[in-house]
Enzyme design. Structure first.
Site, PDB file in Angstrom:
ATOM      1  N   HIS A  55      -6.759  26.775 -24.139  1.00 39.37           N
ATOM      2  CA  HIS A  55      -7.605  27.170 -22.992  1.00 39.37           C
ATOM      3  C   HIS A  55      -7.762  26.024 -21.988  1.00 39.37           C
ATOM      4  CE1 HIS A  55      -9.195  31.019 -24.735  1.00 39.37           C
ATOM      5  NE2 HIS A  55      -8.904  30.407 -25.864  1.00 39.37           N
ATOM      6  N   ASN A 127     -13.174  36.385 -25.509  1.00 38.81           N
ATOM      7  CA  ASN A 127     -11.902  36.588 -24.812  1.00 38.81           C
ATOM      8  C   ASN A 127     -11.985  37.877 -23.998  1.00 38.81           C
ATOM      9  OD1 ASN A 127     -10.383  34.321 -25.590  1.00 38.81           O
ATOM     10  ND2 ASN A 127      -9.637  35.306 -27.453  1.00 38.81           N
TER      11      ASN A 127
HETATM   12  C1  HEM Z   1     -11.288  26.964 -26.871  1.00 36.39           C
HETATM   13  C2  HEM Z   1     -10.586  26.540 -31.634  1.00 36.39           C
HETATM   14  C3  HEM Z   1     -10.478  31.360 -32.057  1.00 36.39           C
HETATM   15  C4  HEM Z   1     -11.999  31.723 -27.493  1.00 36.39           C
HETATM   16  C5  HEM Z   1     -11.053  26.442 -28.121  1.00 36.39           C
HETATM   17  C6  HEM Z   1     -10.975  25.046 -28.424  1.00 36.39           C
HETATM   18  C7  HEM Z   1     -10.789  24.933 -29.746  1.00 36.39           C
HETATM   19  C8  HEM Z   1     -10.734  26.257 -30.294  1.00 36.39           C
HETATM   20  C9  HEM Z   1     -10.681  23.640 -30.549  1.00 36.39           C
HETATM   21  C10 HEM Z   1     -11.064  23.926 -27.384  1.00 36.39           C
HETATM   22  C11 HEM Z   1     -12.517  23.565 -27.154  1.00 36.39           C
HETATM   23  C12 HEM Z   1     -12.689  22.455 -26.147  1.00 36.39           C
HETATM   24  O1  HEM Z   1     -11.987  21.449 -26.254  1.00 36.39           O
HETATM   25  O2  HEM Z   1     -13.559  22.601 -25.246  1.00 36.39           O
HETATM   26  C13 HEM Z   1     -10.511  27.818 -32.171  1.00 36.39           C
HETATM   27  C14 HEM Z   1     -10.367  28.115 -33.575  1.00 36.39           C
HETATM   28  C15 HEM Z   1     -10.308  29.469 -33.692  1.00 36.39           C
HETATM   29  C16 HEM Z   1     -10.449  30.019 -32.357  1.00 36.39           C
HETATM   30  C17 HEM Z   1     -10.288  27.075 -34.684  1.00 36.39           C
HETATM   31  C18 HEM Z   1     -10.159  30.356 -34.909  1.00 36.39           C
HETATM   32  C19 HEM Z   1     -10.308  29.933 -36.145  1.00 36.39           C
HETATM   33  C20 HEM Z   1     -10.944  31.891 -30.889  1.00 36.39           C
HETATM   34  C21 HEM Z   1     -11.352  33.253 -30.678  1.00 36.39           C
HETATM   35  C22 HEM Z   1     -11.793  33.343 -29.391  1.00 36.39           C
HETATM   36  C23 HEM Z   1     -11.653  32.043 -28.784  1.00 36.39           C
HETATM   37  C24 HEM Z   1     -11.331  34.339 -31.745  1.00 36.39           C
HETATM   38  C25 HEM Z   1     -12.362  34.527 -28.652  1.00 36.39           C
HETATM   39  C26 HEM Z   1     -12.944  35.540 -29.253  1.00 36.39           C
HETATM   40  C27 HEM Z   1     -11.932  30.464 -26.950  1.00 36.39           C
HETATM   41  C28 HEM Z   1     -12.283  30.179 -25.578  1.00 36.39           C
HETATM   42  C29 HEM Z   1     -12.076  28.809 -25.394  1.00 36.39           C
HETATM   43  C30 HEM Z   1     -11.592  28.287 -26.653  1.00 36.39           C
HETATM   44  C31 HEM Z   1     -12.779  31.167 -24.535  1.00 36.39           C
HETATM   45  C32 HEM Z   1     -12.274  28.043 -24.107  1.00 36.39           C
HETATM   46  C33 HEM Z   1     -13.738  27.703 -23.920  1.00 36.39           C
HETATM   47  C34 HEM Z   1     -13.935  27.032 -22.592  1.00 36.39           C
HETATM   48  O3  HEM Z   1     -13.824  27.716 -21.555  1.00 36.39           O
HETATM   49  O4  HEM Z   1     -14.198  25.813 -22.590  1.00 36.39           O
HETATM   50  N1  HEM Z   1     -10.876  27.172 -29.280  1.00 36.39           N
HETATM   51  N2  HEM Z   1     -10.560  28.988 -31.460  1.00 36.39           N
HETATM   52  N3  HEM Z   1     -11.128  31.182 -29.718  1.00 36.39           N
HETATM   53  N4  HEM Z   1     -11.519  29.314 -27.568  1.00 36.39           N
HETATM   54 FE1  HEM Z   1     -11.025  29.153 -29.488  1.00 36.39          FE
END
Ligand code: HEM
Ligand code: NDP
Length: 511
Positions: A55, A127
């Site tokens: 992201h 999402n």
């Molecule tokens: C961003 C991990 C599943 C939505 C991220 C980041 C990590 C991460 C490490 C970066 C955070 C940052 O540096 O600011 C994971 C892991 C998941 C997972 C380990 C599953 C085990 C999901 C799911 C969704 C999701 C299921 C949505 C339902 C997002 C969004 C961001 C993000 C929207 C961006 C947030 C922003 O705008 O700063 N994710 N994620 N992720 N993830 Fe996940």
């Protein structure tokens, strides 16, 4: 001239000359003691922080959440009571692309909301899709590796994507949505947001309800085809930023209707599917939508880096009245995001203004990078540990009313096989009942195009899954795959060894 702003070093000294270096003679070399120049170059070297591991490319704005309906029977959350308005921040994103990626790439879109409630920050990090690619967090890092660049070619690899997906049929639901019209919305304003996971709401009476959060676009579901997106990307890589920023500058504030689906706590045990499985939706006819309110985005950030790049969203940020569920993907995320922020932004990332809660925070965290708390964080300078005797002299005290009701769990601790579930029925409903024929044709074309050049054994494995959804789905994608492989454009661009083509909009896909 008394009120002019003097240029100063970071330590406050007046800066005499910001044009000419300090040199030994007019034609001579620099002197190391030109500390202003050194400060300037050193700052430039530190202007970038690590981009988000996923992201990385995003667009955001400020706004408000307004609750118009009474859902107090489900939750004590103050920000969810009728009539309450809560300031908020939204950040939308693509998943796989780096920070400089083009906005109009086919990909899942992140839909992250931060609500600055009077009980602390509530982050809803969702999402634009109601489901996800995998249902066990062990598979998340591998899945993301397939979406990022191949270690040798440094190109994205459709082979890796479809290899992983064809060996992970739980991904079928999300891949189908990704390859449908909803995988390429015209702008962040033209898509829904979903909490995706099952969360819970709870009341003072100790009742817990399972809940799904939905945010429905009021701008409509406009999308682009891959061909249209390629034209746009040829003209601008910042199409989403332009649309969102300009709409808000022009006073056309986008809105999303806020709805929930609710399940009684004990109904989860009798449900004919696992309501905590992130690859499944809750069917609308069994769990009807309940109106809650809306949110509106009405203010652009003054500084993109400070307010959007520095924003730290985490599913661990909940407030009294809202909590988690047994969804194991959610538990992994509760760990993962705050950990990512401590690495990306620093230990005390919640003191950065955009992440700071509205109230003064008192706790016993101490020292560390970015300790800019000011004053006494615990509320009493002698109370730098707990338990202490200074509770009646301002030291921070626990609030037992914030304790949620016990979460009922049972069963033996074991590693249960997560692959023994039906991965086809809900995809079948989507493809055969929800989509019309034109939408299906575009789905086939998008998916077949994304598969261009992948080895046939991987393609056949994937076709096997599509056939179990619906034979027409398999036949349609197979025909589109044959067309894509035969197309002159693909032949001209592909490499005989890697199978890669530069047609990035056909196949970027992550989560
Ligand atoms: C961003 C991990 C599943 C939505 C991220 C980041 C990590 C991460 C490490 C970066 C955070 C940052 O540096 O600011 C994971 C892991 C998941 C997972 C380990 C599953 C085990 C999901 C799911 C969704 C999701 C299921 C949505 C339902 C997002 C969004 C961001 C993000 C929207 C961006 C947030 C922003 O705008 O700063 N994710 N994620 N992720 N993830 Fe996940
Ligand atoms: P419904 O017919 O009641 O719901 C279908 C929902 O699908 C619509 O309400 C809409 O949800 C969403 N939708 C419409 N067109 C598309 C599209 N082209 N691509 C993706 N989603 C679309 O039936 P069910 O609730 O039984 O769900 C049937 C299937 O619909 C599910 O298996 C799932 O694949 C999909 N779906 C279901 C959702 C749910 O929460 N039940 C949410 C989204 C998709 P929305 O109002 O959220 O736009």
């Amino acid at each position: 001239m008394a009120d002019r702003n003097t240029l100063r070093t970071s330590a406050g000294a007046p800066w005499p000359n910001n044009q000419d270096s300090l040199t030994a003679g007019e034609r001579g070399p620099l002197l190391l003691q030109d500390y202003q120049l050194i400060e300037k170059l050193a700052h430039q070297n530190r202007e970038r922080i690590p981009e988000r591991t996923v992201h990385a490319k995003g667009w955001g704005a400020h706004g408000k959440l307004v609750i118009t309906e009474d859902i107090s029977k489900y939750t004590k959350a103050k920000c969810l009571q009728k009539g309450v308005e809560t300031p908020m921040l939204a950040r939308f994103s693509t998943v796989a692309g780096e920070q400089g990626a083009a906005d109009h790439e086919r990909d899942v879109r992140g839909f992250a909301l931060k609500f600055y409630t009077e009980d602390g920050n509530w982050d809803m990090v969702g999402n634009n899709t109601p489901v996800f690619f995998v249902r066990d967090p062990y598979k998340f890092p591998d899945f993301i590796h397939t979406q990022k660049r191949h270690p040798k070619t440094n190109m994205r690899s459709p082979t890796a994507m479809f290899d992983f997906w064809s060996l992970s049929p739980e991904a079928l639901h999300q891949v189908t949505i990704l390859m449908s019209d909803r995988g390429l919305p015209q702008s962040p304003m033209h898509m829904n947001g979903y909490g995706s996971h099952t969360y819970s709401l709870w009341t003072d009476a100790g009742e817990r309800y399972w809940v799904k959060f939905h945010y429905k676009t009021q701008q409509g579901h406009d999308f682009f085809t891959n061909d249209e997106a390629e034209q746009i990307i040829g003209k601008t890589r910042e199409g989403y930023q332009e649309r969102l920023f300009n709409a808000i500058e022009d006073g056309q504030y986008p809105r999303w209707k806020f709805q929930i689906q609710v399940m009684a706590e004990t109904d989860a045990e009798t449900c004919d599917f696992n309501p905590f499985d992130l690859t499944k939706v809750w069917p609308h006819d069994q769990f009807p939508m309940i109106d809650v309110g809306y949110f509106e985005l009405n203010r652009n950030p003054d500084n993109y880096f400070a307010e959007i790049e520095n924003a730290a969203f985490s599913p661990s940020n909940i407030v009294p009245g809202i909590s988690f569920s047994p969804d194991r993907m959610l538990q992994a995320r509760v760990f993962s995001y705050a950990d990512a922020h401590r690495y990306r932004l620093g230990t005390h990332y919640e003191t950065i203004p955009v992440n700071r809660p509205v109230m003064e925070v008192h706790n016993y965290h101490k020292d560390g990078t970015m300790n800019v708390f000011g004053g006494v964080r615990t509320g009493n300078e002698n109370a730098y540990y707990e338990p202490n005797s200074y509770g009646d002299q301002g030291a921070a005290l626990e609030d037992r009313s914030a304790q949620e009701p016990p979460l009922k769990i049972s069963g033996d601790a074991a590693r249960y096989d997560h692959t023994r579930y039906d991965d086809y029925a809900q995809v079948r409903a989507l493809v055969t009942k929800v989509m019309n024929e034109e939408q299906r044709q575009r789905l086939y074309k998008n998916m077949g195009g994304a598969m261009a050049g992948i080895p046939s054994e991987i393609a056949e494995r994937w076709f096997g899954h599509l056939k179990q959804v619906d034979p027409a789905y398999e036949a349609g994608v197979r025909a589109a795959w044959n067309d894509a492989n035969a197309s002159a454009e693909y032949q001209a661009n592909s490499h005989p060894v890697t199978g890669n083509t530069p047609q990035q909009t056909e196949g970027n896909a992550a989560g």
